[in-house]
Design a protein around this motif. Structure first.
Motif, PDB file in Angstrom:
ATOM      1  N   GLY A  35      79.369  42.913  94.044  1.00 52.47           N
ATOM      2  CA  GLY A  35      80.708  42.376  94.457  1.00 52.47           C
ATOM      3  C   GLY A  35      81.865  42.515  93.406  1.00 52.47           C
ATOM      4  N   TRP A  36      82.904  42.050  93.626  1.00 51.51           N
ATOM      5  CA  TRP A  36      84.144  42.134  92.829  1.00 51.51           C
ATOM      6  C   TRP A  36      84.163  40.731  92.048  1.00 51.51           C
ATOM      7  N   VAL A  37      84.584  40.794  90.906  1.00 53.38           N
ATOM      8  CA  VAL A  37      84.827  39.532  90.193  1.00 53.38           C
ATOM      9  C   VAL A  37      86.260  38.839  90.627  1.00 53.38           C
ATOM     10  N   LYS A  38      86.300  37.665  91.055  1.00 51.17           N
ATOM     11  CA  LYS A  38      87.247  36.954  91.573  1.00 51.17           C
ATOM     12  C   LYS A  38      88.067  36.241  90.345  1.00 51.17           C
ATOM     13  N   THR A  39      87.111  35.753  89.636  1.00 54.72           N
ATOM     14  CA  THR A  39      87.545  35.184  88.287  1.00 54.72           C
ATOM     15  C   THR A  39      86.226  35.380  87.311  1.00 54.72           C
ATOM     16  N   GLY A  40      86.557  35.487  86.164  1.00 55.74           N
ATOM     17  CA  GLY A  40      85.484  35.477  85.044  1.00 55.74           C
ATOM     18  C   GLY A  40      86.091  34.956  83.485  1.00 55.74           C
ATOM     19  N   ARG A  41      85.051  34.171  82.969  1.00 54.93           N
ATOM     20  CA  ARG A  41      85.328  33.591  81.836  1.00 54.93           C
ATOM     21  C   ARG A  41      84.187  33.510  80.786  1.00 54.93           C
ATOM     22  N   LYS A  42      84.562  33.945  79.691  1.00 47.87           N
ATOM     23  CA  LYS A  42      83.663  33.698  78.632  1.00 47.87           C
ATOM     24  C   LYS A  42      83.408  32.064  78.145  1.00 47.87           C
ATOM     25  N   ALA A  43      82.290  31.796  77.631  1.00 50.85           N
ATOM     26  CA  ALA A  43      81.946  30.379  77.291  1.00 50.85           C
ATOM     27  C   ALA A  43      81.297  30.318  76.129  1.00 50.85           C
ATOM     28  N   ASP A  44      81.192  28.978  75.314  1.00 52.50           N
ATOM     29  CA  ASP A  44      80.229  29.054  74.334  1.00 52.50           C
ATOM     30  C   ASP A  44      80.271  29.885  73.322  1.00 52.50           C
ATOM     31  N   LYS A  45      81.578  30.147  72.938  1.00 55.79           N
ATOM     32  CA  LYS A  45      82.098  31.033  71.820  1.00 55.79           C
ATOM     33  C   LYS A  45      81.462  32.497  72.274  1.00 55.79           C
ATOM     34  N   ASP A  46      81.867  32.840  73.236  1.00 58.14           N
ATOM     35  CA  ASP A  46      81.365  34.341  73.932  1.00 58.14           C
ATOM     36  C   ASP A  46      79.807  34.658  74.034  1.00 58.14           C
TER      37      ASP A  46
END
Length: 572
Positions: free
Chosen positions: A59-70
């Motif tokens: 699929g296509w990324v609607k939202t994406g975010r890094k977490a826990d210090k990448d």
């Protein structure tokens, strides 16, 4: 694009949680090696029962975010199969997170379904084992950022707007209504007929048609060709004629001197070639740049179809030919109107659904139209409720209630005369309309919506309109003032359907065509349907985009058709 090693699909297929869990093959798309997100999230348990199952999704990324210090990233993935996203968790050891978190990135991942921590809105999430494909996006250049975008802005990126929540939902609703249309008419024994897009008949008699011609391109081609290879001068043509005369005399002299057959034959051949050359030169000498004319008018006999041709404004007249042989038919296709209108209700290219029924009258026509509209409303409630809920949340909180009301409520039926009386009574009580209300007017959208939204609060069918505001093919009533026409009016959009019983009496329709100032010749084939085996018949046209406006609550018709065409715009 980045490709990553991944286990083959047959290994994925072998993994199941227990004997009761579905296999990978039962989940995956039939013609694609992935599991559609709709298959996962539309389950009654929201996908929770798939925990432990190994799958491939894309699929296509609607939202994406890094977490826990990448250390890992959360992706909201959508493949267009439904409005819901699937949450995917990818660790930094699996892929380059910077490459996969930008909005718009396409990813295909293999992973295992896990139950999320308690309290999360999603019922299941995918923990990625491998990233099989990445279609990267440059966030600085991508036209569709995560911020809220207006529908007006999206018309400038029509090739990318299907990736937005709204336009993808509209596409699924549009698909559902098209499927419902074919289902309804096939269920009731109608045959689907493909009517022509290029036509020589003006169904509406309005004259606002796009012309189809090759005269312009042919004139341009000829102009370039004449510059490159100028036509012969008069002197050159005279010289060629002189040669023909000389060759003719030579043949005559050979015959008189009783020359051999071979000599005479060779001379005749030379004469023939000389005559052919003269014919070519004379033809080229007639060539003139510009549009061909005859008697001061454009000579359409030189056009591609040897007559004037247009893009159709309706398939009705043509589909009548099949109704008068196969009884119940319908056409569903694009129609065109060269109306220089910039309103939120007009398009230059739009789709029409047009059934035609033989051995049927106006009453049958109204019954069919009402049943069809109610069927479509119920179809959306049964098959597209998730997208309708999105529309209710974002655009029109009453849209689902409106569908329920229309699908379950008999339509009001009143004559045009009664409708005008109702509106005149409203004016007496202080209601102000921009357009004057009097018998003989074509009801404006404000009148139609007042009837259906304020007076009756339900769909209304108005019938028996004045003949002066309706088309020539509508059956003249016994009062000689009105025709057996009907319009279906619904809340939100006003007129949704226009239809009528057709005029089956030859003399009457012949006189109506002349009365309206239309030429008889283009309609001779239409008159033949009345000359030979005429039959009582009726039909209607539903504006497909108007049905979408009604269903979704969206305000502008340009946002419910995939590729809107209107004055000044025809992108792609």
């Amino acid at each position: 694009m980045a490709e990553h090693s991944a286990p083959p699909a047959d290994q994925l297929a072998a993994v199941t949680l227990n004997n009761d869990a579905p296999t990978y093959d039962s989940l995956k798309a039939e013609f694609s090696d992935r599991v559609p997100i709709r298959t996962i999230v539309s389950r009654p348990d929201g996908g929770a029962g798939l925990a432990g199952q190994k799958v491939r999704v894309g699929g296509w990324v609607k939202t994406g975010r890094k977490a826990d210090k990448d250390a890992f990233a959360f992706l909201e993935l959508n493949d267009g199969s439904c409005p819901q996203n699937l949450q995917v968790i990818i660790e930094a050891s699996v892929a380059d997170l910077s490459q996969i978190v930008p909005t718009g990135t396409c990813v295909v991942v293999d992973g295992v379904f896990k139950l999320p921590p308690p309290g999360k809105h999603q019922k299941v999430e995918l923990r990625a084992d491998a990233v099989v494909h990445v279609g990267p996006v440059d966030p600085a250049r991508y036209p569709l950022p995560k911020t809220k975008l207006t529908l007006e802005f999206l018309r400038d990126v029509v090739h990318l707007r299907p990736r937005t929540n709204t336009i993808s939902a509209v596409a699924r609703i549009r698909n559902a209504l098209a499927y419902a249309t074919h289902t309804f008419f096939n269920k009731h024994g109608f045959l689907y007929i493909h009517t022509p897009i290029v036509t020589t008949s003006d169904c509406e008699g309005a004259g606002e048609m796009f012309q189809v011609t090759t005269l312009l391109s042919e004139a341009e081609r000829l102009e370039k060709e004449l510059i490159k290879n100028p036509p012969p001068s008069e002197a050159e043509v005279d010289e060629a004629r002189k040669i023909v005369k000389e060759k003719g005399e030579a043949v005559a002299n050979l015959k008189a001197s009783k020359a051999s057959k071979e000599e005479i034959g060779a001379s005749v051949l030379e004469l023939k070639k000389a005559k052919e050359n003269v014919a070519k030169l004379e033809e080229r000498a007639k060539l003139k740049p510009g549009i061909p004319e005859k008697d001061g008018k454009v000579d359409y006999a030189k056009d591609f179809f040897a007559r004037q041709a247009f893009l159709t404004v309706s398939g009705q007249l043509q589909v009548e030919t099949y109704a008068c042989a196969l009884s119940s038919v319908y056409t569903f296709g694009p129609t065109f109107r060269a109306e220089n209108s910039h309103t939120s209700r007009h398009l230059a290219e739009f789709w029409m659904v047009e059934p035609e029924i033989a051995f049927a009258d106006l009453q049958d026509d109204m019954n069919c139209a009402e049943a069809y509209v109610r069927f479509m409303c119920q179809w959306l409630l049964d098959n597209c409720l998730d997208d309708m809920k999105f529309m209710a949340e974002k655009y029109d909180r009453t849209c689902i209630d409106r569908l329920k009301m229309v699908s379950s409520t008999p339509f009001v039926r009143i004559s045009y005369t009664e409708a005008v009386e109702v509106l005149e009574e409203a004016v007496k009580k202080g209601k102000e309309f921009e357009n004057k209300v009097e018998w003989g007017i074509d009801l404006a959208s404000e009148h139609e919506r007042y009837l259906t939204e304020v007076i009756f609060k339900k769909p209304v069918i108005v019938y028996n309109y004045p003949k002066g505001i309706k088309a020539f093919y509508m059956r003249l009533n016994d009062d000689l003032k009105t025709v057996a026409a009907m319009d279906v009016l619904v809340p939100k959009v006003g007129e949704l359907i226009g239809g009528s019983q057709r005029e089956e009496r030859y003399e009457v329709i012949h006189d109506r065509i002349k009365e309206m100032g239309l030429p008889l010749e283009p309609y001779e084939w239409y008159l033949d349907l009345r000359r030979y085996g005429t039959v009582k018949h009726c039909g209607f046209g539903l504006g497909f985009e108007r049905m979408l406006l009604f269903a979704t609550g969206i305000d502008n018709i340009r946002d419910v058709i995939p590729f809107p065409r209107y004055p000044g715009r025809a992108d792609l």
